[in-house]
Design a protein around this motif. Structure first.
Motif, mmCIF file in Angstrom:
data_model
loop_
_atom_site.group_PDB
_atom_site.id
_atom_site.type_symbol
_atom_site.label_atom_id
_atom_site.label_comp_id
_atom_site.label_asym_id
_atom_site.label_seq_id
_atom_site.Cartn_x
_atom_site.Cartn_y
_atom_site.Cartn_z
ATOM 1 N N MET A 190 0.748 -1.214 -0.124
ATOM 2 C CA MET A 190 0.102 0.179 0.091
ATOM 3 C C MET A 190 0.941 1.177 0.011
ATOM 4 S SD MET A 190 -2.996 0.914 2.515
ATOM 5 C CE MET A 190 -3.989 -0.537 2.072
ATOM 6 N N VAL A 191 1.771 1.347 0.731
ATOM 7 C CA VAL A 191 3.001 2.412 0.722
ATOM 8 C C VAL A 191 3.714 2.573 -0.334
ATOM 9 C CG1 VAL A 191 4.941 3.089 1.955
ATOM 10 C CG2 VAL A 191 3.084 2.310 3.193
ATOM 11 N N TRP A 208 1.054 3.954 -3.035
ATOM 12 C CA TRP A 208 0.738 5.532 -2.685
ATOM 13 C C TRP A 208 1.991 6.249 -3.056
ATOM 14 C CZ3 TRP A 208 -3.089 8.656 -1.843
ATOM 15 C CH2 TRP A 208 -2.853 9.685 -1.377
ATOM 16 N N ARG A 209 3.152 5.923 -2.978
ATOM 17 C CA ARG A 209 4.135 6.858 -3.501
ATOM 18 C C ARG A 209 4.277 6.815 -4.723
ATOM 19 N NH1 ARG A 209 9.954 5.309 -0.875
ATOM 20 N NH2 ARG A 209 10.412 6.862 -2.668
ATOM 21 N N LEU A 250 1.591 6.990 -6.764
ATOM 22 C CA LEU A 250 0.415 8.049 -7.019
ATOM 23 C C LEU A 250 0.911 9.286 -6.754
ATOM 24 C CD1 LEU A 250 -2.507 6.015 -5.386
ATOM 25 C CD2 LEU A 250 -2.090 6.522 -7.900
ATOM 26 N N ARG A 251 1.541 9.605 -5.706
ATOM 27 C CA ARG A 251 2.274 10.902 -5.109
ATOM 28 C C ARG A 251 3.384 11.441 -6.325
ATOM 29 N NH1 ARG A 251 0.325 14.180 -1.569
ATOM 30 N NH2 ARG A 251 2.693 14.846 -0.944
ATOM 31 N N LYS A 309 -0.186 6.434 -12.781
ATOM 32 C CA LYS A 309 -1.030 6.396 -11.919
ATOM 33 C C LYS A 309 -1.855 5.107 -12.049
ATOM 34 C CE LYS A 309 -1.256 11.396 -10.703
ATOM 35 N NZ LYS A 309 -2.211 12.464 -10.495
ATOM 36 N N GLY A 356 -0.484 2.643 -10.164
ATOM 37 C CA GLY A 356 -0.781 3.084 -8.717
ATOM 38 C C GLY A 356 -2.005 2.694 -8.205
ATOM 39 N N TRP A 357 -2.987 3.056 -8.786
ATOM 40 C CA TRP A 357 -4.080 3.060 -7.992
ATOM 41 C C TRP A 357 -4.568 1.655 -8.181
ATOM 42 C CZ3 TRP A 357 -6.924 5.911 -5.369
ATOM 43 C CH2 TRP A 357 -6.875 7.312 -5.415
ATOM 44 N N PHE A 416 -2.631 0.052 -5.224
ATOM 45 C CA PHE A 416 -3.548 0.450 -4.006
ATOM 46 C C PHE A 416 -4.603 -0.245 -3.704
ATOM 47 C CE2 PHE A 416 -5.761 3.562 -1.559
ATOM 48 C CZ PHE A 416 -4.720 3.752 -0.676
ATOM 49 N N LEU A 471 -5.598 -2.337 -0.371
ATOM 50 C CA LEU A 471 -6.807 -1.887 0.354
ATOM 51 C C LEU A 471 -7.729 -3.013 0.556
ATOM 52 C CD1 LEU A 471 -8.308 0.559 1.932
ATOM 53 C CD2 LEU A 471 -8.983 1.221 -0.223
#
Length: 218
Positions: A51-52, A55-56, A58-59, A64, A67-68, A71, A75
């Motif tokens: 998950m981390v 999220w990185r 996505l940041r 993306k 990443g989604w 994630f 989740l």
């Protein structure tokens, strides 16, 4: 020495509580699915790390979609463990499909972490090849207004439109030195002395001032 006041961040406390509870639920679900010992503790660590990493990504703003995707996978694993251990699932008799999901999670987490950590970087501009000729554009020389803005502004009084000065205005030494360099460069390039019009254009000064400078160069 006065001690600094300690500020408690409510959001951080809430995040720590949620992480601890989710960690415990993932451990309990892995233990019920037959992953005992250190393996039951490794499952929540694997879910949180995935998950981390997502999220990185996505940041960072790159890829993306990937990443989604990962994630949401992490989740779903965390949220599924929370729901399954809330009394909706008999932990003493875990169904076979859940045992299969728990046993296959390490391979899924490894795949997601590898894709997130070693994704394709952004294409960079190709370096210039050796065959390309170097740029030959001449850099314009600075004008006198750029070199000596304060000297010309303070030492040269404004000419009155009603009457012309009887004697030439004093020329700053720095401006004379610059004009001498321009004149020497012109003589070396063309073989002839620089005329007043060319000197005025090169220095960017009014004609009366250019004539005064030319008089000092002779």
């Amino acid at each position: 020495m006065r001690a600094l006041p300690i500020r408690v961040d409510a959001v951080l406390v809430q995040a720590l509580i949620a992480a601890a509870l989710s960690f415990a639920h993932l451990h309990d679900l892995a233990l019920a699915a037959g992953q005992d010992g250190w393996k039951a503790w490794a499952y929540p660590v694997s879910v949180d790390l995935l998950m981390v990493a997502a999220w990185r990504r996505l940041r960072s703003g790159e890829a993306k979609a990937a990443g989604w995707c990962w994630f949401l996978v992490a989740l779903a694993a965390s949220l599924g463990a929370n729901v399954a251990t809330a009394g909706l699932l008999d932990l003493d008799d875990v169904p076979a499909w859940l045992r299969i999901l728990v046993a296959g999670w390490p391979a899924v987490a490894f795949l997601g972490g590898t894709l997130l950590a070693h994704g394709a970087p952004n294409p960079t501009k190709a370096p210039a090849t050796a065959s390309e000729p170097p740029s030959t554009a001449a850099v314009p020389e600075p004008t006198a207004a750029e070199v000596e803005p304060s000297s010309t502004a303070t030492e040269l009084p404004a000419a009155s439109p009603a009457s012309a000065p009887s004697s030439p205005s004093p020329v700053p030494p720095a401006l004379v030195a610059m004009a001498r360099r321009v004149a020497d460069e012109h003589r070396a390039r063309t073989g002839t002395p620089i005329d007043t019009s060319t000197l005025r254009a090169r220095l960017g000064v009014p004609m009366p001032l250019a004539e005064a400078i030319a008089a000092q160069l002779t």
